[in-house]
Design an enzyme around this catalytic site. Structure first.
Site, short mmCIF file in Angstrom:
data_model
loop_
_atom_site.label_atom_id
_atom_site.label_comp_id
_atom_site.label_asym_id
_atom_site.label_seq_id
_atom_site.Cartn_x
_atom_site.Cartn_y
_atom_site.Cartn_z
N CYS A 13 26.84 11.82 -15.33
CA CYS A 13 25.61 10.93 -14.84
C CYS A 13 24.93 12.04 -13.76
O CYS A 13 25.54 13.04 -13.28
CB CYS A 13 25.85 9.63 -14.52
SG CYS A 13 27.12 9.47 -13.04
N ASN A 16 27.81 11.07 -10.15
CA ASN A 16 29.27 10.83 -10.62
C ASN A 16 29.75 9.84 -9.53
O ASN A 16 31.21 9.87 -9.22
CB ASN A 16 29.86 12.19 -10.56
CG ASN A 16 31.50 12.09 -11.13
OD1 ASN A 16 32.38 13.06 -10.63
ND2 ASN A 16 31.65 11.32 -12.01
N CYS A 18 28.70 6.24 -10.06
CA CYS A 18 28.55 5.25 -10.46
C CYS A 18 28.65 4.85 -11.90
O CYS A 18 29.61 4.20 -12.39
CB CYS A 18 26.59 4.47 -10.46
SG CYS A 18 26.25 4.54 -8.49
N ARG A 19 27.87 5.45 -12.84
CA ARG A 19 28.09 5.29 -14.24
C ARG A 19 29.16 6.16 -14.78
O ARG A 19 30.16 5.59 -15.79
CB ARG A 19 26.51 5.89 -14.88
CG ARG A 19 25.48 4.80 -14.69
CD ARG A 19 24.15 5.34 -15.09
NE ARG A 19 23.87 6.39 -14.42
CZ ARG A 19 22.81 7.25 -14.35
NH1 ARG A 19 21.91 6.83 -15.53
NH2 ARG A 19 22.37 8.00 -13.89
N SER A 20 29.28 7.43 -14.55
CA SER A 20 30.30 8.25 -15.17
C SER A 20 31.67 7.91 -14.85
O SER A 20 32.60 7.96 -15.65
CB SER A 20 29.97 9.76 -15.17
OG SER A 20 29.57 10.18 -13.93
N ASP A 130 20.64 4.09 -14.30
CA ASP A 130 21.27 4.32 -12.98
C ASP A 130 21.07 2.89 -12.15
O ASP A 130 19.92 2.45 -11.74
CB ASP A 130 20.53 5.52 -12.16
CG ASP A 130 21.01 5.91 -11.18
OD1 ASP A 130 21.94 5.41 -10.30
OD2 ASP A 130 20.56 6.99 -10.56
C1 6LJ Z 1 17.90 15.16 -2.44
C2 6LJ Z 1 17.23 14.16 -2.92
C3 6LJ Z 1 18.07 13.02 -3.39
C4 6LJ Z 1 18.22 7.52 -7.79
C5 6LJ Z 1 21.89 8.44 -6.15
C6 6LJ Z 1 19.50 7.85 -7.19
C7 6LJ Z 1 19.55 8.36 -5.80
C8 6LJ Z 1 21.78 8.08 -7.43
C9 6LJ Z 1 20.93 8.61 -5.33
C10 6LJ Z 1 23.07 7.96 -8.18
C11 6LJ Z 1 24.17 8.26 -7.72
C12 6LJ Z 1 19.35 14.94 -1.87
C13 6LJ Z 1 20.16 13.71 -2.22
C14 6LJ Z 1 17.37 9.74 -7.13
C15 6LJ Z 1 24.27 8.79 -6.38
C16 6LJ Z 1 23.13 8.81 -5.59
C17 6LJ Z 1 19.69 8.98 -3.17
C18 6LJ Z 1 18.97 10.28 -2.90
C19 6LJ Z 1 19.59 11.34 -2.86
C20 6LJ Z 1 17.15 8.54 -7.97
C21 6LJ Z 1 16.05 8.02 -8.44
C22 6LJ Z 1 15.96 6.90 -9.25
C23 6LJ Z 1 17.15 6.10 -9.11
C24 6LJ Z 1 18.08 6.33 -8.51
N1 6LJ Z 1 17.28 10.57 -6.58
N2 6LJ Z 1 20.90 9.03 -3.93
N3 6LJ Z 1 19.06 12.65 -2.39
N4 6LJ Z 1 20.53 7.93 -7.75
#
Ligand code: 6LJ
Length: 158
Positions: A13, A16, A18-20, A130
């Site tokens: 995912c 790594n 939450c889902r996977s 997600d």
């Molecule tokens: C670069 C920009 C994004 C997410 C997640 C989302 C956001 C995640 C996360 C799933 C697992 C530096 C890092 C997105 C772990 C972290 C926050 C942003 C991380 C996104 C869009 C829609 C729904 C969920 N991106 N971390 N930063 N999923």
């Protein structure tokens, strides 16, 4: 053949955490309960670098505790070797799929079958969304989808 008769699956995912790791834990428990854990190599990984080194999200850990599914994982990113060393790479959504297909292009001998885990769902819920910005209920939904899909995936490979 020794401990491993060659079956392998990598769940993937975005981060790594939450889902996977939930899919990995659910599948490992099913395979263990079926007495086939020695036949399988099972792991999970991220398309992104966002959470490398992190344990699973606390909401997912709580969900797994509720369902008595052991989960122990540290997030890592997919590697080129994964595309050569796993028979199946099962991901969660279309964004994961395009990232994996893009990465696979830079691997000369990609033998892995890259598929959506949801393609195994008897209830035809194709995408496992997600839950990062979601609720505990969203994690429960992820868990239930993983149970349905992993059951069919294991049946198909038994
Ligand atoms: C670069 C920009 C994004 C997410 C997640 C989302 C956001 C995640 C996360 C799933 C697992 C530096 C890092 C997105 C772990 C972290 C926050 C942003 C991380 C996104 C869009 C829609 C729904 C969920 N991106 N971390 N930063 N999923």
């Amino acid at each position: 053949m020794a401990a491993n008769s060659g079956k392998s699956v990598l769940f993937v995912c975005l981060g790594n955490i939450c889902r996977s790791p939930i899919a990995e834990a659910v599948f490992r428990k099913m395979v263990t309960d079926a007495g086939a854990v020695d036949k399988w190599r099972i792991d999970s990984a991220a398309t992104s670098t966002y959470e490398i080194g992190s344990p699973p999200d606390h909401r997912g850990q709580a969900c797994m505790k509720t369902h008595h599914v052991p989960m122990s994982h540290i997030a890592r990113q997919v590697t080129k070797e994964d595309f050569m060393n796993y028979e199946y790479i099962l991901c969660m959504d279309d964004s994961n799929m395009s990232e994996l297909k893009r990465k696979a292009k830079s691997v000369s001998n990609c033998s892995a079958k890259i598929e959506l885990l949801g393609s195994y769902d008897p209830q035809k819920h194709l995408i496992i969304n997600d839950p990062y910005y979601g609720s505990e209920d969203d994690f429960e939904m992820v868990y239930e989808q993983c149970v349905r899909c992993c059951k069919v995936f294991l049946e198909n490979n038994s």
